[in-house]
Design a protein around this motif. Structure first.
Motif, PDB file in Angstrom:
ATOM      1  N   LEU A   1       0.950  -0.795  -0.544  1.00 43.00           N
ATOM      2  CA  LEU A   1       0.198   0.201   0.077  1.00 43.00           C
ATOM      3  C   LEU A   1       1.242   1.419   0.050  1.00 43.00           C
ATOM      4  CD1 LEU A   1      -2.898  -0.866   2.964  1.00 43.00           C
ATOM      5  CD2 LEU A   1      -2.854  -0.935   0.004  1.00 43.00           C
TER       6      LEU A   1
ATOM      7  N   ARG B   1      -3.557   7.592  -1.334  1.00 41.13           N
ATOM      8  CA  ARG B   1      -3.932   5.768  -0.654  1.00 41.13           C
ATOM      9  C   ARG B   1      -5.044   5.746  -1.389  1.00 41.13           C
ATOM     10  NH1 ARG B   1      -1.038   4.547   3.817  1.00 41.13           N
ATOM     11  NH2 ARG B   1      -2.583   3.057   3.961  1.00 41.13           N
TER      12      ARG B   1
ATOM     13  N   SER C   1      -7.160   1.835  -0.436  1.00 41.72           N
ATOM     14  CA  SER C   1      -7.615  -0.303   0.327  1.00 41.72           C
ATOM     15  C   SER C   1      -6.684  -0.338  -0.589  1.00 41.72           C
ATOM     16  CB  SER C   1      -8.942   0.522   0.707  1.00 41.72           C
ATOM     17  OG  SER C   1      -9.839   0.124  -0.195  1.00 41.72           O
TER      18      SER C   1
ATOM     19  N   ARG D   1      -8.552  -3.382   0.420  1.00 42.48           N
ATOM     20  CA  ARG D   1      -9.948  -3.713  -0.364  1.00 42.48           C
ATOM     21  C   ARG D   1     -10.148  -3.333  -1.477  1.00 42.48           C
ATOM     22  NH1 ARG D   1     -15.810  -2.375   1.286  1.00 42.48           N
ATOM     23  NH2 ARG D   1     -17.410  -4.068   0.829  1.00 42.48           N
ATOM     24  N   HIS D   2      -9.821  -1.668  -2.628  1.00 46.35           N
ATOM     25  CA  HIS D   2     -10.230  -1.464  -3.598  1.00 46.35           C
ATOM     26  C   HIS D   2      -8.981  -1.918  -4.676  1.00 46.35           C
ATOM     27  CE1 HIS D   2     -11.015   1.259  -6.751  1.00 46.35           C
ATOM     28  NE2 HIS D   2      -9.783   0.831  -6.847  1.00 46.35           N
TER      29      HIS D   2
ATOM     30  N   ASP E   1     -15.922  -6.309   4.255  1.00 48.93           N
ATOM     31  CA  ASP E   1     -15.154  -4.822   5.453  1.00 48.93           C
ATOM     32  C   ASP E   1     -16.108  -5.629   6.917  1.00 48.93           C
ATOM     33  OD1 ASP E   1     -14.127  -2.816   6.835  1.00 48.93           O
ATOM     34  OD2 ASP E   1     -15.978  -1.933   5.818  1.00 48.93           O
TER      35      ASP E   1
END
Length: 93
Positions: A2, A12, A14, A16-17, A29
C-alpha cells in the motif's frame, strides 16, 4: 504494498479496493465485526479473517509480479493500470 501504491499515485487506495479492481474479488468489510469478535474472544473468526487477508495479499503480489501492474479506479471512477516492479524469489511465488 500500500505504501508503494500511495507513493506512485500520491494518494492512498484501500487494500479492499485493490483486491476488487485487480482480482475481481469482493473482500468483506468486517472491520466493525473484528472488534466485536475480539471482545467476545472469538479467535477462530479473527484467524480466518487474517488468513483470508494474507491469501489475498499473496494473490495481489503474485498478480503484480506476473503482470507488472495492478488495477484500480481513479477518483473519477475510471479504470486505470498502475505499473509495479515487484519480484518474488522462486520459493515464495
Amino acid at each position: 504494498m500500500l505504501d508503494d501504491v500511495q507513493h506512485a499515485l500520491g494518494y492512498r487506495l484501500s487494500f479492499r479496493h485493490l483486491v476488487l479492481e485487480t482480482l475481481g474479488i469482493e473482500r468483506p468489510d468486517d472491520s466493525i465485526d473484528t472488534l466485536q469478535w475480539y471482545r467476545q474472544g472469538d479467535m477462530e473468526r479473527l484467524l480466518q479473517m487474517c488468513r483470508r487477508d494474507i491469501d489475498l495479499l499473496r494473490d495481489l503480489a503474485r498478480y503484480g509480479c506476473r503482470t507488472g501492474s495492478l488495477q484500480y479506479r481513479d477518483r473519477s471512477g475510471t479504470c486505470k493500470t498502475l505499473p509495479v516492479s515487484w519480484q518474488f524469489a522462486e520459493d515464495y511465488a
